[in-house]
Enzyme design. Sequence first.
Site, PDB file in Angstrom:
ATOM      1  N   ARG A 169       0.842  -1.139  -0.032  1.00 17.39           N
ATOM      2  CA  ARG A 169       0.029   0.001  -0.053  1.00 17.39           C
ATOM      3  C   ARG A 169       0.905   1.112  -0.060  1.00 17.39           C
ATOM      4  O   ARG A 169       0.507   2.499  -0.424  1.00 17.39           O
ATOM      5  CB  ARG A 169      -1.140  -0.140   1.260  1.00 17.39           C
ATOM      6  CG  ARG A 169      -2.321  -0.883   1.113  1.00 17.39           C
ATOM      7  CD  ARG A 169      -3.119  -0.926   2.256  1.00 17.39           C
ATOM      8  NE  ARG A 169      -4.427  -1.285   1.833  1.00 17.39           N
ATOM      9  CZ  ARG A 169      -5.311  -1.633   2.849  1.00 17.39           C
ATOM     10  NH1 ARG A 169      -5.223  -1.365   4.039  1.00 17.39           N
ATOM     11  NH2 ARG A 169      -6.503  -1.932   2.566  1.00 17.39           N
ATOM     12  N   LYS A 179     -18.006 -16.089   4.227  1.00 16.04           N
ATOM     13  CA  LYS A 179     -19.471 -15.771   4.435  1.00 16.04           C
ATOM     14  C   LYS A 179     -20.331 -15.175   3.321  1.00 16.04           C
ATOM     15  O   LYS A 179     -19.864 -14.299   2.514  1.00 16.04           O
ATOM     16  CB  LYS A 179     -19.513 -14.502   5.539  1.00 16.04           C
ATOM     17  CG  LYS A 179     -19.065 -15.293   7.008  1.00 16.04           C
ATOM     18  CD  LYS A 179     -19.333 -13.893   7.867  1.00 16.04           C
ATOM     19  CE  LYS A 179     -18.750 -14.346   9.414  1.00 16.04           C
ATOM     20  NZ  LYS A 179     -18.586 -13.136  10.042  1.00 16.04           N
ATOM     21  N   GLY A 226      -7.640  -9.086   0.583  1.00  9.09           N
ATOM     22  CA  GLY A 226      -6.404  -9.432   1.217  1.00  9.09           C
ATOM     23  C   GLY A 226      -6.048 -11.163   0.873  1.00  9.09           C
ATOM     24  O   GLY A 226      -5.003 -11.510   0.418  1.00  9.09           O
ATOM     25  N   GLY A 285     -12.688  -4.211   1.435  1.00 14.76           N
ATOM     26  CA  GLY A 285     -13.916  -3.855   1.683  1.00 14.76           C
ATOM     27  C   GLY A 285     -14.400  -2.746   0.569  1.00 14.76           C
ATOM     28  O   GLY A 285     -15.587  -2.780   0.347  1.00 14.76           O
TER      29      GLY A 285
HETATM   30  C1  3PG Z   1      -8.864  -1.941   5.165  1.00 12.85           C
HETATM   31  O1  3PG Z   1      -7.627  -2.400   5.403  1.00 12.85           O
HETATM   32  O2  3PG Z   1      -9.751  -2.826   5.050  1.00 12.85           O
HETATM   33  C2  3PG Z   1      -8.754  -0.496   5.006  1.00 12.85           C
HETATM   34  O3  3PG Z   1      -7.525   0.217   5.460  1.00 12.85           O
HETATM   35  C3  3PG Z   1     -10.046   0.032   5.977  1.00 12.85           C
HETATM   36  O4  3PG Z   1      -9.865  -0.162   7.391  1.00 12.85           O
HETATM   37  P1  3PG Z   1     -10.866  -0.534   8.229  1.00 12.85           P
HETATM   38  O5  3PG Z   1     -11.827  -1.768   7.730  1.00 12.85           O
HETATM   39  O6  3PG Z   1     -10.455  -0.701   9.805  1.00 12.85           O
HETATM   40  O7  3PG Z   1     -12.141   0.694   8.202  1.00 12.85           O
HETATM   41 MG    MG Z   2     -11.423  -3.458   6.296  1.00 14.04          MG
END
Ligand code: 3PG
Ligand code: MG
Length: 406
Positions: free
Chosen positions: A38, A201, A357, A380
């Site tokens: 990142r 899920k 991920g 997300g």
């Molecule tokens: C992530 O890695 O999902 C983003 O950086 C957002 O983080 P968060 O889900 O803790 O808001």
């Molecule tokens: Mg997240």
Amino acid sequence: MPMSKLSIRDLELTGRRVFVRVDFNVPLAEGKVADDTRIRETLPTLRLGSERGGRLVLASHLGRPKGKPDLKYSLAPVAARLAELTGKPVGFAADCVGADAEAKSKALPSGGILLLENVRFHPEEEANDEGFSRQLASLCDQLFINDAFGSAHRAHASVVGITKFVRQSAAGLLMEKELAFLGKAVSNPEQPFVAILGGAKVSDKIEVVQNLMKLADAMLIGGAMAYTFLKAQGIPVGKSLVEEDKLDLARGLLAEARKRSFRLRLPVDHVLARSVGGADETQIADINRTPPDWMGLDIGPKTVQQFRVEISRGKTIVWNGPLGMFEKPAFAEGTLAIARAVAEATAAGATSIVGGGDSVAALHQAGVANKISHISTGGGASLEFLAGRKLPGVEALTNKEVKSSE
Ligand code: 3PG
Ligand code: MG
């Protein structure tokens, strides 16, 4: 990229302090950055900002420290890694607001970089607090750049609130790249469009399934989420992981797929063990021959073969979520085979987009990460985008002025 949003390329940066929201939420190990993807993905934006004489004030969250300082989640190791990657000094302010941060921002030379400490050390960040947003904005000269695609689904102060207190809010280069790839997939994909979904899920991916059913030509579902769909059809799944409270929902999605004559493909065979930990004793069975006290932990070879055929036909391929418990070698082959199939389709001309991920880790494990068109830095955020939702961090950016034709 919605063409209507301002870009870093549109800004006059010379000598001005710019607040740059980045997503440096990276894994740490023993006080060091364990995966700097990142950070590296943000370098083009930082390079352009520096070259144009901007004084860059960087902000990010790291982890979920619950609104108070917790050195476990300090961004100090990230500042050190960023200095190595840029070959330039990177300043660090131990609090993201206040006198020290302000003094350090004002002392920045043109092209210089300052990283602020974790914005989530303050509860006002996630509350999108107005006063806090204003304090963040006071660290720049009316200019905000959002390059944090991974956080664009969070309506937080450093993502959304701050935009109310600056004159211009623009997308960084990484943000633009992410929106260009994902935007094309959901608005104007080259057909056939094949979606691959996995993970534990169904509940995480309901809206994605619904939205992609309208856009894609086929959907391949694996991972534990497949078992909720299989059980919903009355297929015995043994001890495989099922979300019992989502069976009706899965039935609804299956009915919708049938109504649309949509090719929603589920595993036809799988790799079984007696328990999640039982990697030493496994067997492969057709789905409808699952023994009652065994559980499925990977897709089987027949499924891999069927999925490979679908993937090889794709011109647009979107993948999120592993197809089995690939962290264990005994259950990794399905996911790795899918990674290789996506890479092969890409070599044959498809545009491939992978997010999340675990699927990204699988690409690296299969050695094909450099053969994918676009690896998203947002898990997300990319899922919400694929679900057809608007991302608050993108919506809040300044609209480009429409030039009148004179
Ligand atoms: C992530 O890695 O999902 C983003 O950086 C957002 O983080 P968060 O889900 O803790 O808001
Ligand atoms: Mg997240």
